[in-house]
Design a protein around this motif. Structure first.
Motif, PDB file in Angstrom:
ATOM      1  N   GLN A 141       0.833  -1.205   0.000  1.00 27.30           N
ATOM      2  CA  GLN A 141       0.000   0.000   0.000  1.00 27.30           C
ATOM      3  C   GLN A 141       0.870   1.257   0.000  1.00 27.30           C
ATOM      4  O   GLN A 141       0.602   2.230  -0.706  1.00 27.30           O
ATOM      5  CB  GLN A 141      -0.897  -0.047   1.238  1.00 27.30           C
ATOM      6  CG  GLN A 141      -1.796   1.135   1.454  1.00 27.30           C
ATOM      7  CD  GLN A 141      -2.378   1.083   2.867  1.00 27.30           C
ATOM      8  OE1 GLN A 141      -2.867   0.046   3.321  1.00 27.30           O
ATOM      9  NE2 GLN A 141      -2.298   2.188   3.581  1.00 27.30           N
ATOM     10  N   TRP A 142       1.950   1.212   0.789  1.00 25.89           N
ATOM     11  CA  TRP A 142       2.843   2.370   0.851  1.00 25.89           C
ATOM     12  C   TRP A 142       3.494   2.638  -0.503  1.00 25.89           C
ATOM     13  O   TRP A 142       3.501   3.755  -1.006  1.00 25.89           O
ATOM     14  CB  TRP A 142       3.910   2.159   1.930  1.00 25.89           C
ATOM     15  CG  TRP A 142       4.893   3.281   1.966  1.00 25.89           C
ATOM     16  CD1 TRP A 142       6.121   3.320   1.381  1.00 25.89           C
ATOM     17  CD2 TRP A 142       4.707   4.562   2.586  1.00 25.89           C
ATOM     18  NE1 TRP A 142       6.709   4.529   1.599  1.00 25.89           N
ATOM     19  CE2 TRP A 142       5.875   5.317   2.339  1.00 25.89           C
ATOM     20  CE3 TRP A 142       3.668   5.140   3.333  1.00 25.89           C
ATOM     21  CZ2 TRP A 142       6.028   6.618   2.808  1.00 25.89           C
ATOM     22  CZ3 TRP A 142       3.828   6.445   3.794  1.00 25.89           C
ATOM     23  CH2 TRP A 142       4.994   7.162   3.532  1.00 25.89           C
ATOM     24  N   ARG A 145       2.470   1.809  -3.360  1.00 21.64           N
ATOM     25  CA  ARG A 145       1.469   2.277  -4.323  1.00 21.64           C
ATOM     26  C   ARG A 145       1.228   3.773  -4.119  1.00 21.64           C
ATOM     27  O   ARG A 145       1.136   4.544  -5.060  1.00 21.64           O
ATOM     28  CB  ARG A 145       0.178   1.492  -4.135  1.00 21.64           C
ATOM     29  CG  ARG A 145      -0.824   1.711  -5.254  1.00 21.64           C
ATOM     30  CD  ARG A 145      -1.947   0.691  -5.200  1.00 21.64           C
ATOM     31  NE  ARG A 145      -1.482  -0.639  -5.522  1.00 21.64           N
ATOM     32  CZ  ARG A 145      -1.751  -1.734  -4.817  1.00 21.64           C
ATOM     33  NH1 ARG A 145      -2.505  -1.660  -3.745  1.00 21.64           N
ATOM     34  NH2 ARG A 145      -1.280  -2.898  -5.187  1.00 21.64           N
ATOM     35  N   GLN A 146       1.170   4.185  -2.852  1.00 18.09           N
ATOM     36  CA  GLN A 146       0.911   5.590  -2.544  1.00 18.09           C
ATOM     37  C   GLN A 146       2.024   6.506  -3.058  1.00 18.09           C
ATOM     38  O   GLN A 146       1.769   7.618  -3.485  1.00 18.09           O
ATOM     39  CB  GLN A 146       0.786   5.736  -1.020  1.00 18.09           C
ATOM     40  CG  GLN A 146      -0.347   6.607  -0.585  1.00 18.09           C
ATOM     41  CD  GLN A 146      -0.410   6.673   0.931  1.00 18.09           C
ATOM     42  OE1 GLN A 146       0.001   5.745   1.640  1.00 18.09           O
ATOM     43  NE2 GLN A 146      -0.922   7.767   1.444  1.00 18.09           N
ATOM     44  N   GLY A 154       1.104  11.613  -5.320  1.00 17.24           N
ATOM     45  CA  GLY A 154       1.022  10.910  -4.042  1.00 17.24           C
ATOM     46  C   GLY A 154       2.178  11.299  -3.121  1.00 17.24           C
ATOM     47  O   GLY A 154       1.991  11.542  -1.926  1.00 17.24           O
ATOM     48  N   LEU A 169       2.056  13.497   0.626  1.00 18.65           N
ATOM     49  CA  LEU A 169       2.620  12.959   1.865  1.00 18.65           C
ATOM     50  C   LEU A 169       3.704  13.892   2.420  1.00 18.65           C
ATOM     51  O   LEU A 169       3.763  14.135   3.626  1.00 18.65           O
ATOM     52  CB  LEU A 169       3.207  11.568   1.617  1.00 18.65           C
ATOM     53  CG  LEU A 169       2.177  10.443   1.469  1.00 18.65           C
ATOM     54  CD1 LEU A 169       2.851   9.181   0.929  1.00 18.65           C
ATOM     55  CD2 LEU A 169       1.506  10.148   2.803  1.00 18.65           C
TER      56      LEU A 169
END
Lengths: 445, 446
Positions: free
Chosen positions: A370-371, A373-374, A380, A384
């Protein structure tokens, strides 16, 4: 022994450079170069959200976000969108309780255009703000409220959970979308003052990621934002709270929903703390994927819950203990009480310390994917970086997020579950189909 | 304070490149791959000719049930063991069925992709499909559809589709079926569909750092145990257009918004007018700055957003305009929507609007194609529609060089405001009289 950390696992979650500067007017500028794609992402975090709204002005921070697209001193009404789309870019903005962010990704040759547009609405929105624009966007926002919250089954769950989780007067007590009454009462002077107060360079972080250099961005930031005056930013409303609720809270809603659904929630710890990182892993164990505890117990084994609508996740709020939300929807023929008993039994298991190493490794592996992908897009990454700079004071904290999750231990998870998941601190929101509720009321008589 | 008043010019344009494409025949199947150096994540997707177009009448949604059933265990492990094995790698099974294809794949860090693809192939090629599990998955899918159909949209979509393509035709029924058609699916339907369409090799799409990924090994995994076979292809459908407009009213008592779904049929994806049609759609309703969104959201305030565009599949296409509008403005929103569609059809587009549409569509080829998942989707488009390796650079050039005359001609030829079917899902008791009074078309109950 199974492990989510095979040899070669990264020691940082952010293998790209980060350079920062601060202009004389207080604007923080963060740049992360990456020449893999011919695009740049431009992102502004303003440290103002619905938590700053006083009584009677709920929904104003979000309505204001809409006004930011309607022109500024050198940008005609509707021109902002046209210029970004006409350069090939994608753009949007969001408001949440904590902050408001504005962002666009454009082909790299249009970087300067994007910065000019952002500077013009940071420094020159108020003269362009008209009653007509406010009236129009007020209607758009009211339609957004109807479409996303009122016209869909369970659409108002978040609006109902917040006041159960946070006491009256707390900045998180009311929802970001606000009330129709407050939106109707919004007047132009309030929005002019809102911009003058909060949309200041020293209340913002500008992040640029992609096919550019730090030197170029710093020079352009100075050129376009350097003349905007800093302001006195009033302190945010007091938001400190102890971790969990001391008394359980409960609401039962009877409405046009197709099946009973439950939302259970607990206040945990603020985003950015070690405790919250532990909660993130705990939520993954509990509710991410088909191998999660909730799915195995309630979908595969007990057959109480629908497979498509079950899960657990934290809502990343930074200025008070953030909620973890657990939800499930009853299968045909299962009533809300049976589903609730199943859910609370699973939470009780975790609170009693029943967590295996395999479950921990699985949750960490999913968080790892998930990280990555972010951070796989410039947009993205920029969002962050803006978050870590705004909320934790240092964009470089981004690199530590994934390693922190991966270092969470079984002991920490057991301690967290025991401390946070008690029935005593639980918020329970139950949706019952209107017809079924009527039947059970008849049975009560 | 002085802000810079002059809008800056454009910097030095970067050359457009699509990632290097590799196509190979390996182990009895075909592989298409794109090289994304340095990406932490990689994607592997098996593209199978098993789309909803193959579903038998009355069993619409069968492919979706098959997709869900793949996760209920395999010949070598049960559902929970399977989930734990895959999720232990940080990967999840991604399945989907559209009109043209059945896709099953996953995304994982590159060093874990070979192991993850083994598990994907295990589910796709050798699912257990135990009768009790298949029946439960089907029942859950029925429940899931009932949940979806409780929200505004699906009923309106179904009414439009039935009117455009015919309720007796597969393309006239919902892509994922409805609660009744899924309830009719049997265990035999599921095993037969799997045997017919999921045991052929198909095409393996791989995106990631090809310096790390071994295509021969991945292909051997994906195609093991399959039997090559020819697939019949069928040509595009005709494009019949109604000679009158009609309003189909779907009742949703108490609704605070009306859900609008307007459309008519259009050519298929590989039609030579694809580029000018796309730009026509962009000017009309395909972007935030479009005519429809500008008038109905930004000027009138009737909606949170309205979109309209051509949606094109291998055998057919359609124009679709969608919005949720405040109940009391349902009729004026429809009148405005017809007005803008008619104006675009008869008057074409302006250079000013087209300039935005061209640059936006061209720029999106860079902006929206940064991730392995997005590139995998682009490769799938090449495969499904038979497009060449240099398609995306050429598409970009075609978009940027399209003229006002070409796009206006496409608007004139492919927009049919007098043949639109207008579905309105809302509170019929409140809006019916207003709809009749618009005179836009006969009002019928859907």
């Amino acid at each position: 022994m199974p492990s989510a950390n095979p040899p070669g696992a990264p020691t940082t979650g952010y293998p790209w450079p980060i350079e920062t500067t601060r202009l004389a007017n207080g604007l923080r500028v963060v740049v992360s170069e990456d020449h893999a794609a011919p695009v740049v992402a431009v992102n502004l975090w303003y440290d103002v959200g619905s938590r700053h709204e006083p009584d009677g002005q709920t929904g104003f921070a979000h309505l204001f976000e809409h006004l930011m697209f309607e022109g500024s001193v050198h940008v005609a009404k509707t021109e902002h969108m046209k210029l970004i789309q006409g350069s090939g870019g994608s753009l949007n903005a969001t408001t949440n309780p904590d902050r408001t962010n504005y962002f666009e990704t454009v082909p790299a040759e249009h970087l300067e255009l994007a910065l000019w547009l952002e500077a013009d609405r940071m420094g020159g929105l108020v003269p362009a703000l008209t009653q007509e624009t406010l009236d129009n966007q007020r209607e758009v926002v009211k339609n957004e409220r109807r479409q996303r919250y009122e016209n869909v089954p369970y659409g108002d769950a978040w609006l109902r959970l917040l006041p159960l989780l946070y006491p009256a007067g707390h900045p998180y007590h009311h929802s970001t979308i606000g009330s129709m009454e407050d939106l109707n009462a919004a007047d132009l002077a309030t929005f002019q003052a809102f911009h003058t107060t909060y949309y200041r360079p020293n209340n913002a972080v500008l992040t640029v990621v992609g096919d550019t250099t730090a030197a170029e961005v710093f020079a352009l930031a100075e050129k376009y934002f350097g003349t905007i005056e800093r302001g006195e930013i009033p302190p945010a409303p007091e938001s400190a709270l102890p971790g969990g609720l001391t008394e359980p809270a409960r609401e039962v809603v009877r409405s046009e929903v197709p099946a009973p659904r439950l939302y259970l929630s607990h206040r945990t710890a603020p985003f950015g703390t070690r405790d919250y990182d532990v909660v993130t892993v705990l939520a993954g164990i509990l509710g991410s994927g088909r191998g999660s505890r909730l799915y195995r117990r309630l979908v595969d084994e007990a057959r109480l819950a629908q497979p498509d609508n079950i899960g657990a996740y934290g809502v990343d709020l930074a200025y008070a203990p953030a909620p973890v939300i657990i939800s499930a929807t009853a299968k045909d023929g299962v009533d809300a009480d049976a589903l609730e008993a199943g859910l609370t039994a699973v939470l009780a298991e975790l609170a009693a310390g029943d967590i295996t190493d395999d479950e921990i490794d699985r949750a960490k592996a999913l968080l790892t994917t998930q990280w990555w992908r972010q951070v796989s897009t410039a947009g993205g990454r920029s969002d962050l970086l803006g978050r870590y700079a705004t909320q934790l004071g240092d964009p470089a904290r981004i690199g530590g997020q994934l390693p922190s999750w991966l270092s969470v231990t079984a002991d920490e998870l057991r301690a967290s579950a025991a401390a946070l998941l008690s029935a005593q601190s639980r918020v329970t929101l139950v949706y019952l189909p209107a017809t079924e509720a009527a039947e059970s009321e008849e049975n009560d008589k | 304070m002085t802000l810079v008043s002059e809008r800056p010019g454009t910097g030095a344009p970067r050359p457009y490149t699509f990632p290097r494409i590799v196509r190979r025949d390996i182990a009895g199947g075909r592989v298409i791959a794109a090289h994304l150096p340095g990406q932490a994540l990689s994607v592997a997707t098996l593209l199978l000719d098993g789309g909803a177009g193959h579903e038998p009448a009355g069993r619409e949604g069968l492919a979706s049930v098959v997709a869900k059933a793949l996760e209920e265990g395999t010949a070598s492990r049960d559902a929970t063991a399977y989930a734990l094995a895959l999720e232990g790698l940080g990967a999840e099974l991604s399945t989907s069925a559209d009109w043209d294809t059945f896709m099953v794949g996953t995304s994982a860090p590159a060093h874990l992709l070979p192991r993850a693809l083994e598990l994907v192939a295990e589910a796709a090629r050798t699912p257990a499909l135990r009768p009790a599990d298949v029946e439960r998955v089907r029942d859950d899918e029925v429940t899931g559809l009932k949940m979806d159909w409780a929200s505004p949209g699906p009923r309106a979509d179904a009414a439009l589709r039935a009117d455009l393509f015919g309720a007796g035709e597969r393309y006239g029924r919902p892509l994922h079926g409805d609660p009744a058609s899924v309830a009719a699916v049997t265990v035999d339907d599921v095993t037969a569909f799997h045997r017919s369409w999921l045991t052929r090799p198909g095409v393996l799409v791989v995106v990631g750092d090809l310096d790390v990924l071994d295509l021969d090994a991945l292909a051997a995994t994906a195609f093991a145990g399959t039997v090559p076979s020819e697939i019949e292809t069928t040509g595009p459908l005709d494009v019949p257009i109604a000679d009158t407009r009609k309003i189909i009213l779907v009742d949703r008592p108490g609704s605070v918004q009306s859900t609008l779904r307007l459309g008519h049929r259009a050519p298929h994806r590989a039609h030579p007018d694809y580029v000018p049609m796309t730009l026509t759609g962009t000017v009309l309703g395909g972007a935030f700055t479009s005519r429809l969104n500008h008038l109905i959201r930004e000027v009138r305030g009737y909606t949170y957003g309205i979109r309209g565009d051509f949606g094109l599949a291998r055998r057919f296409g359609r124009l679709l305009i969608s919005a949720g509008v405040q109940t009391k403005f349902t009729a004026p929103a429809l009148v405005d929507t017809i007005g803008e569609t008619s104006r675009t059809q008869s008057g074409g587009v302006t250079e000013d609007e087209l300039a935005v549409a061209r640059s936006w569509r061209a720029g999106q080829l860079s902006v929206e194609m940064q991730t392995p998942g997005a590139i995998a989707g682009a490769l799938a488009t090449l495969v499904v529609h038979g497009l060449p390796d240099d398609y995306y650079p050429r598409l970009r050039e075609s978009l940027l060089s399209a003229t006002v005359d070409e796009v206006s001609a496409a608007a004139a030829a492919h927009l049919h405001p007098r043949g639109l079917t207008m579905v309105v899902e809302g509170d019929a008791a409140v809006i019916r009289d207003d709809l009749v009074a618009t005179g836009l078309g006969e009002v019928v109950d859907g």
